[in-house]
Design a protein around this motif. Structure first.
Motif, PDB file in Angstrom:
ATOM      1  N   GLY A  34     -23.157  18.155  23.355  1.00 42.34           N
ATOM      2  CA  GLY A  34     -24.320  19.012  23.570  1.00 42.34           C
ATOM      3  C   GLY A  34     -23.973  20.476  23.384  1.00 42.34           C
ATOM      4  N   LEU A  35     -24.989  21.310  23.540  1.00 39.73           N
ATOM      5  CA  LEU A  35     -24.793  22.744  23.361  1.00 39.73           C
ATOM      6  C   LEU A  35     -23.816  23.307  24.380  1.00 39.73           C
ATOM      7  CD1 LEU A  35     -25.673  25.253  21.781  1.00 39.73           C
ATOM      8  CD2 LEU A  35     -27.570  25.509  23.386  1.00 39.73           C
ATOM      9  N   ALA A  36     -23.884  22.804  25.610  1.00 42.69           N
ATOM     10  CA  ALA A  36     -22.966  23.289  26.639  1.00 42.69           C
ATOM     11  C   ALA A  36     -21.519  22.987  26.267  1.00 42.69           C
ATOM     12  CB  ALA A  36     -23.315  22.654  27.991  1.00 42.69           C
ATOM     13  N   GLN A  37     -21.272  21.814  25.700  1.00 38.36           N
ATOM     14  CA  GLN A  37     -19.903  21.420  25.369  1.00 38.36           C
ATOM     15  C   GLN A  37     -19.334  22.302  24.254  1.00 38.36           C
ATOM     16  OE1 GLN A  37     -22.296  19.123  26.375  1.00 38.36           O
ATOM     17  NE2 GLN A  37     -21.040  19.173  28.217  1.00 38.36           N
ATOM     18  N   VAL A  38     -20.139  22.569  23.206  1.00 38.52           N
ATOM     19  CA  VAL A  38     -19.597  23.368  22.102  1.00 38.52           C
ATOM     20  C   VAL A  38     -19.407  24.824  22.517  1.00 38.52           C
ATOM     21  CG1 VAL A  38     -20.615  21.837  20.382  1.00 38.52           C
ATOM     22  CG2 VAL A  38     -21.875  23.876  21.097  1.00 38.52           C
ATOM     23  N   ARG A  39     -20.046  25.227  23.602  1.00 32.20           N
ATOM     24  CA  ARG A  39     -19.816  26.583  24.123  1.00 32.20           C
ATOM     25  C   ARG A  39     -18.637  26.629  25.100  1.00 32.20           C
ATOM     26  NH1 ARG A  39     -26.014  28.833  25.167  1.00 32.20           N
ATOM     27  NH2 ARG A  39     -26.485  29.208  22.960  1.00 32.20           N
ATOM     28  N   GLY A  40     -17.995  25.482  25.302  1.00 36.20           N
ATOM     29  CA  GLY A  40     -16.799  25.450  26.140  1.00 36.20           C
ATOM     30  C   GLY A  40     -17.048  25.157  27.597  1.00 36.20           C
ATOM     31  N   TYR A  41     -18.289  24.809  27.966  1.00 32.45           N
ATOM     32  CA  TYR A  41     -18.588  24.522  29.371  1.00 32.45           C
ATOM     33  C   TYR A  41     -18.346  23.037  29.643  1.00 32.45           C
ATOM     34  CZ  TYR A  41     -21.015  28.993  28.912  1.00 32.45           C
ATOM     35  OH  TYR A  41     -21.317  30.307  28.667  1.00 32.45           O
TER      36      TYR A  41
ATOM     37  N   ARG B 139     -14.552  21.306  16.873  1.00 35.02           N
ATOM     38  CA  ARG B 139     -13.703  22.444  17.223  1.00 35.02           C
ATOM     39  C   ARG B 139     -13.264  22.421  18.679  1.00 35.02           C
ATOM     40  NH1 ARG B 139     -16.270  28.034  15.285  1.00 35.02           N
ATOM     41  NH2 ARG B 139     -17.215  27.708  17.353  1.00 35.02           N
ATOM     42  N   VAL B 140     -13.989  21.683  19.511  1.00 34.84           N
ATOM     43  CA  VAL B 140     -13.684  21.700  20.957  1.00 34.84           C
ATOM     44  C   VAL B 140     -13.224  20.347  21.467  1.00 34.84           C
ATOM     45  CG1 VAL B 140     -15.276  23.599  21.396  1.00 34.84           C
ATOM     46  CG2 VAL B 140     -16.131  21.266  21.540  1.00 34.84           C
ATOM     47  N   LEU B 141     -12.881  19.420  20.565  1.00 33.23           N
ATOM     48  CA  LEU B 141     -12.379  18.129  21.033  1.00 33.23           C
ATOM     49  C   LEU B 141     -11.108  18.295  21.843  1.00 33.23           C
ATOM     50  CD1 LEU B 141     -12.944  15.773  17.948  1.00 33.23           C
ATOM     51  CD2 LEU B 141     -14.183  15.807  20.125  1.00 33.23           C
ATOM     52  N   LEU B 142     -10.254  19.187  21.386  1.00 33.61           N
ATOM     53  CA  LEU B 142      -9.037  19.529  22.141  1.00 33.61           C
ATOM     54  C   LEU B 142      -9.312  20.828  22.882  1.00 33.61           C
ATOM     55  CD1 LEU B 142      -6.340  18.774  19.422  1.00 33.61           C
ATOM     56  CD2 LEU B 142      -7.020  17.319  21.335  1.00 33.61           C
ATOM     57  N   HIS B 143      -9.621  20.725  24.154  1.00 36.55           N
ATOM     58  CA  HIS B 143     -10.056  21.883  24.932  1.00 36.55           C
ATOM     59  C   HIS B 143      -9.194  21.999  26.186  1.00 36.55           C
ATOM     60  CE1 HIS B 143     -12.724  24.470  27.331  1.00 36.55           C
ATOM     61  NE2 HIS B 143     -13.208  24.875  26.164  1.00 36.55           N
ATOM     62  N   ARG B 144      -8.962  23.250  26.605  1.00 41.32           N
ATOM     63  CA  ARG B 144      -8.101  23.467  27.772  1.00 41.32           C
ATOM     64  C   ARG B 144      -8.666  22.855  29.032  1.00 41.32           C
ATOM     65  NH1 ARG B 144     -10.281  27.813  30.553  1.00 41.32           N
ATOM     66  NH2 ARG B 144     -11.839  29.017  29.399  1.00 41.32           N
ATOM     67  N   ASN B 145      -9.993  22.621  29.083  1.00 42.53           N
ATOM     68  CA  ASN B 145     -10.612  22.031  30.273  1.00 42.53           C
ATOM     69  C   ASN B 145     -10.739  20.517  30.193  1.00 42.53           C
ATOM     70  OD1 ASN B 145     -10.885  24.490  31.486  1.00 42.53           O
ATOM     71  ND2 ASN B 145     -12.975  24.834  30.776  1.00 42.53           N
TER      72      ASN B 145
END
Length: 429
Positions: A376-383, A421-427
């Protein structure tokens, strides 16, 4: 308009050059000569150059491509009717159209993104009129005018109306901040001003209305629109089925290997099923690859997963950090419980700063107007990740509500692309 026309001309010049018919074939210039004005007329008709469509780059791209497809279809239809099939430059038109679609999309996206820099400021003029007893609202206004010095809507004087018209000349919008008692007078005064006119009503923040409707002859405020329109639902569901089925087919060997590794790593079932909140606030059982030890799994989701969480298995750490554990939700998509893109579904016991999600913000339930999504939009924004603070939830909620308000199939495609781009994320842990 010049940029759009230039993109089309350059595309056809390039196509003719690639075909080696730049000078030898005289048919493609006639096609181009008909296509450019047809495109500009179509673009004007579908409001490709309207203010609302030049403030959102993706909406601008969608409108531009829609205009091009209609224009090229019209030109081809006319050529067919004139029986010009023997001289029609098929390959030049096909290659040129491919180039044109790419250049129009890139050109429009970059132009809208950097419009203020290109033009040298905000190209849209917004005037604020405020009564003396009202505070000046926050906002990016081109001109701010104390209305008492120029106009009194309660007094019907031609000279005063002329002064107001001169003050608003050349503006795109006018916004009025006045007391509730003066709103009707201002509305009557501005209805003939030949400009989009709006009145501040800050008390509507609590209702967050979507529009105006009527029941009989009595006006009503629309506070919820329900599901997408029938065609939009058909389009989104078709997209979901095609994407989920295709992904399952391609990823079947990977899913089988992950299932075996999960089973070998620790005892218990391969899949972890948890009750989540879905569309219309109805509950459903969401599937994931099990990443925690069975005896320590949190079915209610009351405890967020922490970094180096001792409940997570060895394989679980890997599949959680890469989001592979979410892939079984493709089955939820095929079943109709979920969508590829939408607000992420939450567990019933999810908390932010020791508060249940709906206790943090009363708008929480609004996010369930659509099916929950794999991304979702929240995920691609890093939330993503643990919600340690209330703002962790509010950021996600704001993104979810923004997605629902501005849904389009184009935006779904954009979110899917950005997800990689955010599959590998610090969170992600």
């Amino acid at each position: 308009m010049a940029m759009d026309a230039g993109c089309i001309v350059i595309s056809y010049f390039a196509a003719a050059g690639m075909r080696g018919t730049f000078f030898s074939d005289t048919n493609w210039p006639f096609i181009l000569g008909a296509l450019v004005p047809a495109f500009l007329l179509t673009a004007l008709n579908n409001e490709s150059y309207a203010t609302a469509n030049l403030e959102d780059p993706f909406r601008s791209v969608a409108k531009g491509l829609q205009a091009y497809m209609l224009a090229i279809s019209t030109v081809i239809f006319i050529a067919f009717c004139l029986k010009a099939s023997t001289t029609f430059p098929r390959l030049v038109v096909a290659i040129g159209s491919g180039f044109a679609v790419v250049l129009l999309a890139l050109g429009r996206y970059m132009f809208v993104r950097h419009m203020k820099t290109i033009i040298g400021g905000n190209p849209f003029s917004i005037i604020l009129l405020y009564d003396a007893d009202q505070p000046v609202p926050d906002g990016d206004f081109s001109v701010v005018i104390a209305s008492d010095a120029y106009f009194n809507p309660d007094v019907h004087d031609p000279v005063m109306y002329d002064r107001l018209a001169q003050s608003l000349a050349g503006a795109d919008r006018v916004v009025v901040a006045c007391s509730p008692e003066r709103r009707v007078a201002w509305a009557q005064a501005l209805k003939g001003a030949n400009i989009q006119s709006e009145i501040f009503m800050p008390e509507l923040n609590a209702l967050a209305p979507l529009g105006i409707s009527t029941h009989g002859t009595v006006p009503t405020i629309i506070v919820a629109a329900g599901p997408l329109a029938l065609f939009d639902r058909f389009l989104k569901r078709s997209f979901d089925i095609a994407m989920a089925a295709g992904a399952l087919l391609v990823l079947a060997p990977v899913l089988a290997v992950i299932a075996i590794l999960v089973k070998l790593d620790s005892s218990g079932p391969v899949f972890f099923k948890q009750v989540r909140i879905g569309r219309g606030n109805q509950m459903f059982r969401m599937m994931k690859f099990r990443s925690m030890r069975t005896e320590r799994s949190d079915g209610a989701g009351e405890r967020s997963t922490a970094r180096d969480d001792d409940r997570v298995t060895r394989v679980g750490k890997i599949i959680r950090s890469t989001s592979i554990d979410e892939l079984p939700q493709l089955l939820n998509v095929l079943r109709g419980d979920m969508s590829i893109v939408g607000p992420r579904p939450h567990a019933l016991g999810s908390r932010a700063a020791d508060k249940l999600f709906w206790e943090v913000d009363e708008r929480y339930w609004h996010r369930h107007a659509a099916k929950p999504g794999l991304t979702g939009l929240a995920q691609v924004r890093g939330y993503r990740g643990a919600t340690m603070f209330e703002d962790d939830l509010r950021n996600r909620l704001q993104a979810d509500l923004e997605y629902l308000e501005h849904w389009s199939i184009w935006r779904d495609v954009k979110i899917i692309v950005l997800t990689f781009r955010v599959l590998l994320h610090r969170n992600a842990f």
